[in-house]
Design a protein around this motif. Structure first.
Motif, PDB file in Angstrom:
ATOM      1  N   PRO A 219       0.792  -1.234   0.000  1.00 26.11           N
ATOM      2  CA  PRO A 219       0.000   0.000   0.000  1.00 26.11           C
ATOM      3  C   PRO A 219       0.826   1.287   0.000  1.00 26.11           C
ATOM      4  O   PRO A 219       0.299   2.331   0.319  1.00 26.11           O
ATOM      5  CB  PRO A 219      -0.786  -0.130   1.302  1.00 26.11           C
ATOM      6  CG  PRO A 219       0.088  -0.926   2.195  1.00 26.11           C
ATOM      7  CD  PRO A 219       0.867  -1.838   1.330  1.00 26.11           C
ATOM      8  N   THR A 308      -4.310  -7.012  -2.231  1.00 22.25           N
ATOM      9  CA  THR A 308      -5.360  -7.034  -1.217  1.00 22.25           C
ATOM     10  C   THR A 308      -5.683  -5.650  -0.677  1.00 22.25           C
ATOM     11  O   THR A 308      -6.837  -5.336  -0.437  1.00 22.25           O
ATOM     12  CB  THR A 308      -4.936  -7.948  -0.044  1.00 22.25           C
ATOM     13  OG1 THR A 308      -4.411  -9.152  -0.577  1.00 22.25           O
ATOM     14  CG2 THR A 308      -6.104  -8.272   0.829  1.00 22.25           C
ATOM     15  N   LEU A 309      -4.674  -4.828  -0.491  1.00 23.96           N
ATOM     16  CA  LEU A 309      -4.888  -3.574   0.240  1.00 23.96           C
ATOM     17  C   LEU A 309      -5.000  -2.378  -0.690  1.00 23.96           C
ATOM     18  O   LEU A 309      -4.376  -2.349  -1.745  1.00 23.96           O
ATOM     19  CB  LEU A 309      -3.711  -3.336   1.198  1.00 23.96           C
ATOM     20  CG  LEU A 309      -3.607  -4.283   2.379  1.00 23.96           C
ATOM     21  CD1 LEU A 309      -2.411  -3.923   3.216  1.00 23.96           C
ATOM     22  CD2 LEU A 309      -4.858  -4.245   3.210  1.00 23.96           C
ATOM     23  N   PRO A 310      -5.809  -1.379  -0.295  1.00 20.29           N
ATOM     24  CA  PRO A 310      -5.767  -0.089  -1.000  1.00 20.29           C
ATOM     25  C   PRO A 310      -4.508   0.684  -0.604  1.00 20.29           C
ATOM     26  O   PRO A 310      -3.815   0.287   0.336  1.00 20.29           O
ATOM     27  CB  PRO A 310      -7.009   0.641  -0.504  1.00 20.29           C
ATOM     28  CG  PRO A 310      -7.675  -0.227   0.473  1.00 20.29           C
ATOM     29  CD  PRO A 310      -6.783  -1.359   0.795  1.00 20.29           C
TER      30      PRO A 310
END
Lengths: 345, 412
Positions: A219, A308-310
């Protein structure tokens, strides 16, 4: 064999190891992202799409290299190299295996040890900054400014976590750090002492997160976040010069994973698989295999996190780096010093 | 070699004339990854902070409204679905409802129920993509692709029903192009299972994600007063706490029979819009479920031969009976058309992005005299500069994707 030949062989191996990791990583990234996103992934080029990286490289090679109008030509051409080369240098001090005969499986056994790789890895920021600045593009400029601010802030915490491992083991020599972990246990678990367990865990986790930031991975990929800055610092790059940035990022990931493996995950040793006293070629190969396995577990985590993450916002990134990670890392270090004194005394 | 000169915008002149300024002008679009469509925003930034923003619209102006005046009443439906590339069926239904209101026609219960089902399915396809794109613009790429998988299933349903995936052109004045196929209900039920599952997965990915929450909460907020004065409608208005929904306020197509809520949030920020959209998705699933359960039998066209020509099995034989032939001619021949009375009408439906209104004026001829659309996107976009000012560059992207601007509808 003469020492020079040995050195050349080891350099050749390390180069092949790093550059060879790039296609593997491209494939990993595509396959894992496809798995996460419920897609097929590449499956047309070669058996099960395994030749896809080759096709990518051919595509890069056949594209035109464009230098934008009013760009600083020299810096524009130079900066991909500045991104590509430093991570490779950083691998010089990483012991990627046990000994073969009397020969350490490490390119250079420097006295300053991990500090050397720390210093050369931080050179990568110049390539990104200059590349973005030389492009004569506002998006690139913003991206490179973000990158330089980010890399500098996270390098502090990264350096402190490296220092923590050094303090646990009591040496800066990576070979001796690995040796220490073989005798006492992984630094991630505090090197065998329950007192150091929380510190080791915290240090290892923090080092991995800072490594994500150092490598501009989600991220923390603000420098190239495509939604805001089109391509960030490499917006104007095409053809092989773009591929150099691309490969530089992957190689930096491999080197960083190698460093984390060496400092926190016991290096090339895994109990029951490798024998530290076995200096035959079988032992050497086994130790290289264990090192590679650990590195690729970390690389898998890199890819997993990315899909998976922003991503963070610029001010959140800075807050996280300076107000959260740095105090934790400093506290960790101070606590380690106290624990060290208690254990010694 | 010099670059070709172009006329600088006002905001650029202000900044570039001042060399000592720390401000910089960054062009954001019309070709930019964050502008889903051809939108253009010119940002004036100081470091990472946005100090000024100038919007330029019209890059996708297609003259739809003028084209509408050159098409017969029923042909207008073809233009309506090309305006909105995320939920074309909503625009189809909106236009047909407007013409029916002008003519004073009440559609059959089956037709109304099918329209409601397709309308809500379109809302699902629009909202689920919108939420996915919002996540994508914040970096969570996987969520977007999950939402596209579900949209794909919806497009399969639309293809099965209407024959087209995007350019559906399904509704007709007083009815539909044709009745739904036999496997329609099974297909929709199957989608509802997988769609709800994906929706819960998406929520699981985003709802408690600290990075996502931090990027959304308090970002691009608009006050309820500003929202009302700009004419903002739809999820954006409901995110400000105002429960205005055309389906409840001015029910059409029998929406008053269905049991659903109008979700509202407070804050008016990106997070509230995300929450409103997700909650509306659940409501839409509820409506589709109810409508499918009570889907009445019967014809889909009104039994008025001047409006909907009876099918062959209903006794019309265009090749045989004289009566049928006359209606056929009256409906399709050049210079003839639907018997639309002289007058004007404004009919609004609750499209996924807000109030989608059609304002039609008839002079009694075969074509509309004026064919005007009130697109929700235009009014929602108006408040955007005020939302962005003072925020960061990243907030502009987060805000823009939360508005879910449809450029085709915005510029028409």
């Amino acid at each position: 064999m003469t020492p020079w030949l040995w050195l050349a062989a080891k350099i050749g191996f390390a180069f092949a190891y790093l550059v060879g990791a790039v296609p593997v990583l491209i494939m990993m990234e595509r396959r894992i992202s496809a798995f996460i996103q419920g897609r097929q992934g590449p499956n047309r080029v070669g058996p099960m799409g395994s030749l896809q990286p080759l096709a990518d490289i051919i595509k890069f090679l056949t594209k035109e290299f464009v230098v934008p109008l009013r760009a600083d030509r020299w810096l524009f051409v130079l900066s991909p190299l500045l991104v590509f080369v430093p991570p490779m240098l950083g691998f010089a001090v990483v012991p990627f295996g046990n000994q073969y005969g009397d020969e350490l499986l490490q390119i250079a056994n420097l006295d300053i040890g991990v500090l050397f790789s720390m210093s050369v890895l931080s050179l990568g920021v110049y390539g990104i900054t200059l590349g973005g600045w030389a492009s004569n593009n506002k998006y690139s400029l913003l991206g490179s400014l973000r990158a330089s601010a980010q890399l500098i802030s996270y390098e502090l915490s990264l350096g402190l976590t490296i220092l923590l491992a050094v303090m646990i083991a009591g040496t800066v020599d990576p070979v001796r750090i690995v040796q220490w972990q073989i005798e006492h246990g992984w630094n991630l678990f505090g090197g065998g002492s329950l007192w150091r367990l929380p510190l080791g865990l915290m240090g290892g986790l923090l080092m991995f997160i800072c490594a994500l930031a150092e490598n501009n991975r989600l991220p923390f990929d603000l420098a190239e976040c495509e939604a805001e800055l089109v391509g960030g610092y490499h917006t104007e790059y095409s053809s092989m010069s773009f591929a150099m940035f691309f490969m530089g990022e992957y190689i930096a990931m491999v080197v960083m994973s190698g460093l984390i493996t060496t400092l926190y995950l016991g290096g090339w040793h895994f109990p029951g698989i490798t024998d530290p006293t076995d200096h035959s070629w079988v032992g050497a190969l086994l130790s290289i295999g264990v090192f590679t396995a650990k590195v690729y577990v970390l690389l898998f985590t890199y890819v997993w996190v990315r899909w998976t993450l922003p991503r963070f916002k610029y001010n959140q990134l800075m807050d996280l780096g300076w107000k959260v990670f740095l105090p934790i890392a400093l506290f960790n270090l101070a606590a380690m010093a106290i624990v060290g004194v208690i254990l010694e005394g | 070699m010099d670059r070709p000169t172009r006329i600088p915008m006002e905001i650029e002149e202000q900044v570039e004339g001042d060399l000592g300024s720390k401000r910089m002008v960054v062009n954001f679009g019309p070709q930019h990854p964050a502008t889903h469509g051809t939108l253009r925003a010119i940002l004036e930034i100081e470091g990472e902070t946005v100090t000024g923003i100038d919007l330029e619209i019209g890059y996708l102006h297609s003259g739809f409204e003028k084209i509408g005046e050159y098409r017969t009443w029923n042909q207008g439906v073809v233009i309506s679905d090309r305006m909105n590339y995320l939920s074309p069926l909503c625009n189809n239904v909106g236009l047909s409802c407007a013409i029916e209101k002008l003519m004073g026609i009440e559609v059959t219960p089956r037709c109304a129920a099918i329209r409601v089902i397709l309308y809500e399915l379109s809302r699902i396809s629009d909202h689920i993509i919108s939420v996915g794109l919002q996540a994508m613009d914040l970096g969570a790429f996987s969520v977007m692709l999950w939402s596209f998988i579900e949209r794909e299933k919806l497009y399969d349903i639309f293809e099965n029903v209407t024959g087209a995936r995007l350019t559906t052109s399904y509704t007709r004045v007083g009815g539909l192009l044709k009745d739904v196929p036999d496997d329609f209900e099974d297909q929709v039920r199957a989608f509802m299972v997988s769609g709800l599952k994906t929706l819960r997965e998406m929520e699981g990915m985003l709802n408690t994600n600290r990075i996502f929450i931090d990027r959304c909460k308090g970002v691009n907020a608009i006050s309820a007063e500003d929202a009302v004065s700009y004419g903002v409608t739809g999820p954006l208005l409901r995110a400000c706490g105002i429960a205005y929904d055309v389906r409840k306020a001015h029910p059409y197509l029998g929406y008053e029979q269905y049991d659903f809520e109008v979700p509202t949030e407070t804050g008016g920020d990106v997070w509230a819009r995300y929450r409103v959209r997700v909650r509306e998705l659940y409501e839409s699933f509820k409506i589709v479920d109810q409508a499918l359960t009570r889907l009445p039998k019967g014809p889909v066209g009104v039994p008025v031969p001047e409006v909907v020509i009876p099918t062959k099995d209903q006794g019309n034989k265009p090749n045989g009976g004289m009566e049928g032939l006359i209606y056929h001619f009256k409906n399709y021949m050049y210079g003839h058309g639907l018997p639309v009375p002289v007058g004007e009408v404004y009919m609004a439906t609750e499209a996924p992005n807000g109030e989608l209104g059609y304002y039609l004026i008839s002079d009694g001829g075969p074509k509309p005299w004026r064919w005007r659309v009130r697109p929700p996107s235009l009014y929602n976009y108006q408040g955007f500069p005020g939302m962005c000012r003072g925020g960061l560059v990243s907030d502009v992207v987060a805000g823009l994707s939360s508005l879910n601007i449809i450029a085709g509808e915005l510029d028409r």
